[in-house]
Design an enzyme around this catalytic site. Structure first.
Site, PDB file in Angstrom:
ATOM      1  N   CYS A  54       1.361  18.038-121.128  1.00 20.43           N
ATOM      2  CA  CYS A  54       0.250  18.919-120.660  1.00 20.43           C
ATOM      3  C   CYS A  54       0.347  20.225-120.673  1.00 20.43           C
ATOM      4  CB  CYS A  54       0.119  18.660-119.215  1.00 20.43           C
ATOM      5  SG  CYS A  54      -0.411  16.758-119.235  1.00 20.43           S
ATOM      6  N   SER A  55       1.187  20.887-121.807  1.00 20.34           N
ATOM      7  CA  SER A  55       1.336  22.392-121.947  1.00 20.34           C
ATOM      8  C   SER A  55       0.425  22.686-122.947  1.00 20.34           C
ATOM      9  CB  SER A  55       2.773  22.702-122.077  1.00 20.34           C
ATOM     10  OG  SER A  55       3.185  22.125-123.069  1.00 20.34           O
ATOM     11  N   ARG A  56       1.036  22.675-124.112  1.00 16.49           N
ATOM     12  CA  ARG A  56       0.401  23.315-125.335  1.00 16.49           C
ATOM     13  C   ARG A  56       0.485  22.296-126.624  1.00 16.49           C
ATOM     14  NH1 ARG A  56      -2.982  25.144-123.082  1.00 16.49           N
ATOM     15  NH2 ARG A  56      -3.503  27.635-122.888  1.00 16.49           N
ATOM     16  N   GLU A 103      -7.239  21.338-131.835  1.00 14.51           N
ATOM     17  CA  GLU A 103      -8.086  20.694-131.164  1.00 14.51           C
ATOM     18  C   GLU A 103      -9.486  21.177-131.444  1.00 14.51           C
ATOM     19  OE1 GLU A 103      -6.934  21.846-126.915  1.00 14.51           O
ATOM     20  OE2 GLU A 103      -5.016  21.173-127.165  1.00 14.51           O
ATOM     21  N   HIS A 148      -7.633  17.402-123.453  1.00 13.79           N
ATOM     22  CA  HIS A 148      -7.125  18.927-122.527  1.00 13.79           C
ATOM     23  C   HIS A 148      -7.977  18.925-121.411  1.00 13.79           C
ATOM     24  CE1 HIS A 148      -5.751  23.207-123.819  1.00 13.79           C
ATOM     25  NE2 HIS A 148      -5.668  22.927-122.476  1.00 13.79           N
ATOM     26  N   ASP A 163      15.410  25.540-118.909  1.00 16.22           N
ATOM     27  CA  ASP A 163      14.628  26.597-119.147  1.00 16.22           C
ATOM     28  C   ASP A 163      15.616  27.760-119.307  1.00 16.22           C
ATOM     29  OD1 ASP A 163      13.065  28.881-118.300  1.00 16.22           O
ATOM     30  OD2 ASP A 163      11.677  27.908-117.192  1.00 16.22           O
ATOM     31  N   GLY A 220      -6.266  18.882-118.490  1.00 16.17           N
ATOM     32  CA  GLY A 220      -5.114  19.344-117.301  1.00 16.17           C
ATOM     33  C   GLY A 220      -5.931  20.325-116.514  1.00 16.17           C
ATOM     34  N   ALA A 221      -6.766  21.163-116.935  1.00 12.80           N
ATOM     35  CA  ALA A 221      -7.365  22.127-115.777  1.00 12.80           C
ATOM     36  C   ALA A 221      -8.535  21.684-115.475  1.00 12.80           C
ATOM     37  CB  ALA A 221      -7.462  23.380-116.391  1.00 12.80           C
ATOM     38  N   LYS A 224       5.446  27.781-113.080  1.00 13.82           N
ATOM     39  CA  LYS A 224       4.608  27.396-111.917  1.00 13.82           C
ATOM     40  C   LYS A 224       4.256  25.740-111.912  1.00 13.82           C
ATOM     41  CE  LYS A 224       3.548  31.484-110.301  1.00 13.82           C
ATOM     42  NZ  LYS A 224       4.926  31.886-110.483  1.00 13.82           N
ATOM     43  N   ILE A 225       3.777  25.438-113.137  1.00 14.94           N
ATOM     44  CA  ILE A 225       3.523  23.845-113.270  1.00 14.94           C
ATOM     45  C   ILE A 225       4.675  23.093-113.143  1.00 14.94           C
ATOM     46  CG2 ILE A 225       2.292  22.190-114.647  1.00 14.94           C
ATOM     47  CD1 ILE A 225       0.400  24.637-115.639  1.00 14.94           C
ATOM     48  N   ASP A 254      -2.145  15.664-123.412  1.00 16.94           N
ATOM     49  CA  ASP A 254      -3.468  16.198-123.133  1.00 16.94           C
ATOM     50  C   ASP A 254      -3.778  17.312-124.087  1.00 16.94           C
ATOM     51  OD1 ASP A 254      -5.522  16.838-121.300  1.00 16.94           O
ATOM     52  OD2 ASP A 254      -4.448  18.481-120.448  1.00 16.94           O
TER      53      ASP A 254
HETATM   54  N1  LIG Z   1      -3.350  21.395-120.136  1.00 18.99           N
HETATM   55  C1  LIG Z   1      -3.896  22.032-119.420  1.00 18.99           C
HETATM   56  O1  LIG Z   1      -4.983  22.285-119.414  1.00 18.99           O
HETATM   57  C2  LIG Z   1      -3.152  23.335-118.897  1.00 18.99           C
HETATM   58  C3  LIG Z   1      -3.506  24.017-117.764  1.00 18.99           C
HETATM   59  C4  LIG Z   1      -2.717  25.186-117.585  1.00 18.99           C
HETATM   60  C5  LIG Z   1      -1.598  25.545-118.076  1.00 18.99           C
HETATM   61  N2  LIG Z   1      -1.372  24.895-119.357  1.00 18.99           N
HETATM   62  C6  LIG Z   1      -0.202  25.224-120.004  1.00 18.99           C
HETATM   63  O2  LIG Z   1       1.006  24.882-119.330  1.00 18.99           O
HETATM   64  C7  LIG Z   1       2.205  25.578-119.675  1.00 18.99           C
HETATM   65  C8  LIG Z   1       2.724  25.978-118.550  1.00 18.99           C
HETATM   66  O3  LIG Z   1       2.305  26.859-117.664  1.00 18.99           O
HETATM   67  P1  LIG Z   1       2.847  27.535-116.411  1.00 18.99           P
HETATM   68  O4  LIG Z   1       1.504  28.261-115.920  1.00 18.99           O
HETATM   69  O5  LIG Z   1       3.522  26.567-115.606  1.00 18.99           O
HETATM   70  O6  LIG Z   1       3.595  28.678-117.159  1.00 18.99           O
HETATM   71  P2  LIG Z   1       4.764  29.547-116.490  1.00 18.99           P
HETATM   72  O7  LIG Z   1       4.622  30.759-117.344  1.00 18.99           O
HETATM   73  O8  LIG Z   1       4.722  29.619-115.067  1.00 18.99           O
HETATM   74  O9  LIG Z   1       6.076  28.674-117.044  1.00 18.99           O
HETATM   75  C9  LIG Z   1       6.311  28.467-118.195  1.00 18.99           C
HETATM   76  C10 LIG Z   1       8.028  28.270-118.091  1.00 18.99           C
HETATM   77  O10 LIG Z   1       8.412  27.863-119.411  1.00 18.99           O
HETATM   78  C11 LIG Z   1       9.791  28.742-119.668  1.00 18.99           C
HETATM   79  N3  LIG Z   1       9.953  28.842-121.020  1.00 18.99           N
HETATM   80  C12 LIG Z   1       9.707  29.782-121.844  1.00 18.99           C
HETATM   81  N4  LIG Z   1      10.350  29.477-123.120  1.00 18.99           N
HETATM   82  C13 LIG Z   1      10.892  28.453-122.994  1.00 18.99           C
HETATM   83  C14 LIG Z   1      11.843  27.590-123.761  1.00 18.99           C
HETATM   84  N5  LIG Z   1      12.034  28.174-125.089  1.00 18.99           N
HETATM   85  N6  LIG Z   1      12.502  26.621-123.233  1.00 18.99           N
HETATM   86  C15 LIG Z   1      12.327  26.294-122.025  1.00 18.99           C
HETATM   87  N7  LIG Z   1      11.482  26.857-121.333  1.00 18.99           N
HETATM   88  C16 LIG Z   1      10.877  27.987-121.806  1.00 18.99           C
HETATM   89  C17 LIG Z   1       9.687  29.929-118.620  1.00 18.99           C
HETATM   90  O11 LIG Z   1      10.798  30.558-118.348  1.00 18.99           O
HETATM   91  C18 LIG Z   1       8.782  29.631-117.581  1.00 18.99           C
HETATM   92  O12 LIG Z   1       9.526  29.301-116.434  1.00 18.99           O
HETATM   93  C19 LIG Z   1       1.724  26.898-120.556  1.00 18.99           C
HETATM   94  O13 LIG Z   1       1.720  26.384-121.939  1.00 18.99           O
HETATM   95  C20 LIG Z   1       0.082  26.714-120.098  1.00 18.99           C
HETATM   96  O14 LIG Z   1      -0.862  27.232-121.317  1.00 18.99           O
HETATM   97  C21 LIG Z   1      -1.846  23.778-119.748  1.00 18.99           C
HETATM   98  O1  LIG Z   2      -9.937  23.965-119.694  1.00 18.74           O
HETATM   99  C1  LIG Z   2      -9.517  24.978-120.251  1.00 18.74           C
HETATM  100  O2  LIG Z   2     -10.206  25.914-120.040  1.00 18.74           O
HETATM  101  C2  LIG Z   2      -8.132  25.184-120.611  1.00 18.74           C
HETATM  102  C3  LIG Z   2      -7.116  25.153-119.527  1.00 18.74           C
HETATM  103  C4  LIG Z   2      -5.549  25.649-119.881  1.00 18.74           C
HETATM  104  O3  LIG Z   2      -5.175  25.112-121.063  1.00 18.74           O
HETATM  105  C5  LIG Z   2      -5.546  26.914-119.725  1.00 18.74           C
HETATM  106  O4  LIG Z   2      -5.040  27.542-120.730  1.00 18.74           O
HETATM  107  O5  LIG Z   2      -5.788  27.242-118.704  1.00 18.74           O
END
Ligand SMILES: NC(=O)c1ccc[n+]([C@@H]2O[C@H](COP(=O)([O-])OP(=O)(O)OC[C@H]3O[C@@H](n4cnc5c(N)ncnc54)[C@H](O)[C@@H]3O)[C@@H](O)[C@H]2O)c1
Ligand SMILES: O=C(O)CC[C@@H](O)C(=O)O
Length: 527
Positions: free
Chosen positions: A228-230, A259, A279, A169, A281-282, A149-150, A254
């Site tokens: 900005c993922s994990r 944390e 952190h 991916d 991002g959201a 999604k992101i 981020d």
């Molecule tokens: N910083 C923040 O505040 C914040 C906010 C929202 C989400 N996130 C994090 O962002 C990340 C992405 O979220 P999303 O909603 O796009 O998730 P999503 O599930 O829609 O997308 C994740 C993608 O990663 C791919 N993937 C899985 N394992 C993989 C690997 N080994 N190599 C390459 N690609 C791989 C999957 O196929 C999928 O397409 C998550 O870790 C989520 O927790 C962070």
């Molecule tokens: O701000 C938050 O609550 C964390 C956001 C994000 O990392 C999530 O997993 O949705």
């Protein structure tokens, strides 16, 4: 009236929805001990990422029906314990997608134009225009790791800015990547070609430390990395060193391994070209309203006895139907997860065959549970009983359902066959009288093993000495074997060995196992 505890700051829009059906207590500074003490009073718990909902807290709960996470990640909730206690865990898989994607873009542009440093410089009284000559992102190559999604939203924005897009991916089809405007490449090539790298993957065994010293060494000297993922996907010490030695162009983070970021983290002492945000991002007004409403509506529905739409652990069925199907759903999810890992790579087709008594049940929830298991390695907590079929379709996975009530080795059993980019594999499983799951067949080899958290499978020649060699090899690496079973069709022909192990395999051991004479293939699975 049911009682709801909100233990992290949640937007008022969510509280307003819940106040109509429950007594809402907002207590955002409770310690773990406080939570264990007060949780027996509550029917529902609503959190963000601040509260850790541990096994101890869940076990102390006596009437808790639902835990709502206003956000995506449920890594702060012990979902396994909640599931065992029949507590629904819900999240908001998409409420903060745009916020996180925009934060990644903001980080990329801030790095390119030295915005934080330039701001600091002006505020300290200077007017130094020469020190902050930036670079344009136009026509540069952006490497996106994780095209979910992101990652897809970042791709759309980056494309509009004229960037060339490449992506890694392993669970996405080439067609899907093309629709998004990205060329799928392997990770090595992405590291070597990208001018900017942005990470949008869940944290898994495969993504942990994905960017380590070796990966950093492959990158262009001016590469800029955004995470900005994990936390934990970048090796923070290796990144700090590469930045200090100016071997890369910059990084913007981020999220962090721990944390809040520790006071003595090596990242804190990197002066130049490292942007850190806590952190965020959201953290947009819109995302906080979205996730609060999304999760509050689900908590309200569950408290009213209705199904939740984004349950991470339990499907949205009415309680009677759910009670009947629950053991089979667990079976389907476990087998889906297993066949996905055994097949590896991208799955093109999943054949779901319901056998014996199971063939007389509603197939839809069972198929969805199998898909949820299959996609869980790729999507983790983002996949649920509601979006599993859509996610599978978007990833180009075709599903075929068949039924055979005449197969009666067990009262009800399930056979899953996955055709994938790396080969075809099949698993069968059944429920014993007490509802316990048994894996009864793998790739047509009969076995009878319960699923275990860590498992090792080998495909080998049935010949004397091979079992002993594998046992000694695991012993020499201090890996404890809980149980072991061999399945074969003909004596001294092909065979499979299934080991339940207490620990994950240490680095390098799988390669050693594959070198044992007679072993044709070996793979590990985490269930
Ligand atoms: N910083 C923040 O505040 C914040 C906010 C929202 C989400 N996130 C994090 O962002 C990340 C992405 O979220 P999303 O909603 O796009 O998730 P999503 O599930 O829609 O997308 C994740 C993608 O990663 C791919 N993937 C899985 N394992 C993989 C690997 N080994 N190599 C390459 N690609 C791989 C999957 O196929 C999928 O397409 C998550 O870790 C989520 O927790 C962070
Ligand atoms: O701000 C938050 O609550 C964390 C956001 C994000 O990392 C999530 O997993 O949705």
């Amino acid at each position: 009236m049911p009682k709801l505890l909100v233990s992290d700051p949640i937007d008022q829009a969510g509280i307003d929805i819940l106040s109509q059906v429950a007594q809402v207590d907002v207590e955002t500074s409770l310690s773990q001990e406080d939570l264990v003490r007060v949780i027996p009073e509550y029917d529902a718990l609503m959190i963000r990422s601040g509260t850790r909902v541990t096994k101890e807290i869940i076990e102390a709960a006596t009437q808790l029906k639902i835990i709502g996470r206003a956000g995506v990640g449920v890594d702060n909730v012990d979902v396994a314990t909640a599931t065992r206690k029949g507590i629904v865990v819900v999240n908001s898989p998409e409420g903060n997608t745009i916020a996180a994607a925009e934060h990644a873009i903001a980080m990329m542009l801030s790095l390119s134009r030295y915005i934080p440093d330039a701001n600091q410089s002006v505020k300290s009284g200077k007017w130094n225009r020469k020190a902050f000559v930036g670079t344009e992102v136009y026509k540069k190559t952006l490497g996106i790791v994780g095209l979910g999604k992101i990652g897809s939203h970042v791709a759309a924005a980056a494309k509009a800015m004229g960037m060339k897009l490449i992506a890694y991916d392993p669970f996405i089809s080439t067609e899907r990547a093309e629709q998004i405007g990205c060329r799928l490449v392997d990770l090595d090539l992405l590291f070597r070609e990208a001018d900017y790298i942005t990470l949008h993957v869940p944290k898994t065994a495969e993504t942990a430390n994905m960017i380590d010293a070796a990966a950093l060494a492959k990158m262009k000297p001016n590469v800029r990395i955004v995470n900005c993922s994990r936390g934990g996907i970048i090796d923070e010490a290796a990144l700090a060193e590469a930045l200090r030695e100016e071997r890369i162009g910059g990084a913007a983070l981020d999220v962090f391994e721990n944390e809040p970021l520790e006071a003595d983290s090596p990242l804190r002492s990197v002066g130049k070209q490292l942007i850190l945000t806590p952190h965020l991002g959201a953290s947009t007004a819109e995302a906080q309203v979205n996730v609060a409403i999304d999760v509050a509506e689900q908590i309200r529905d569950v408290l009213l006895g209705l199904p939740a739409r984004s349950a991470v652990n339990i499907p949205g069925l009415y309680p009677d139907a759910l009670e009947k199907l629950r053991p089979y759903l667990q079976l389907a999810e476990t087998l889906g997860n297993l066949v996905g890992q055994v097949a590896g790579g991208r799955i093109e087709l999943l054949n779901v065959r319901m056998q014996g008594d199971l063939a007389n049940n509603d197939s839809q929830p069972v198929v969805v549970a199998a898909l949820k298991g299959l996609l869980s390695q790729a999507l983790r907590e983002r996949v649920n009983y509601v979006n599993a079929s859509i996610e599978a379709k978007e990833r180009g996975i075709r599903v075929i359902e068949t039924r055979d009530a005449s197969i009666r080795d067990y009262a009800g059993s399930l056979h899953l066959e996955a055709k994938g980019s790396l080969g075809d594999h099949a698993v069968t499983g059944a429920l014993l009288g007490d509802g316990e799951i048994r894996i009864t067949d793998i790739d047509e080899f009969p076995i009878n093993v319960p699923p275990n958290h860590y498992m090792l499978f080998t495909r080998h020649r049935d010949m004397p000495g091979i079992i002993g060699k594998i046992g000694s090899l695991l012993g020499s690496f201090n890996v404890n074997i809980a149980s072991m079973q061999v399945g074969r069709k003909i004596v001294r022909g092909d065979a499979v060995m299934v080991l339940s192990i207490d620990d994950p395999l240490p680095d390098g051991l799988l390669d050693e196992i594959k070198k044992v004479p007679g072993i044709r293939d070996a793979y590990t699975v985490t269930l």
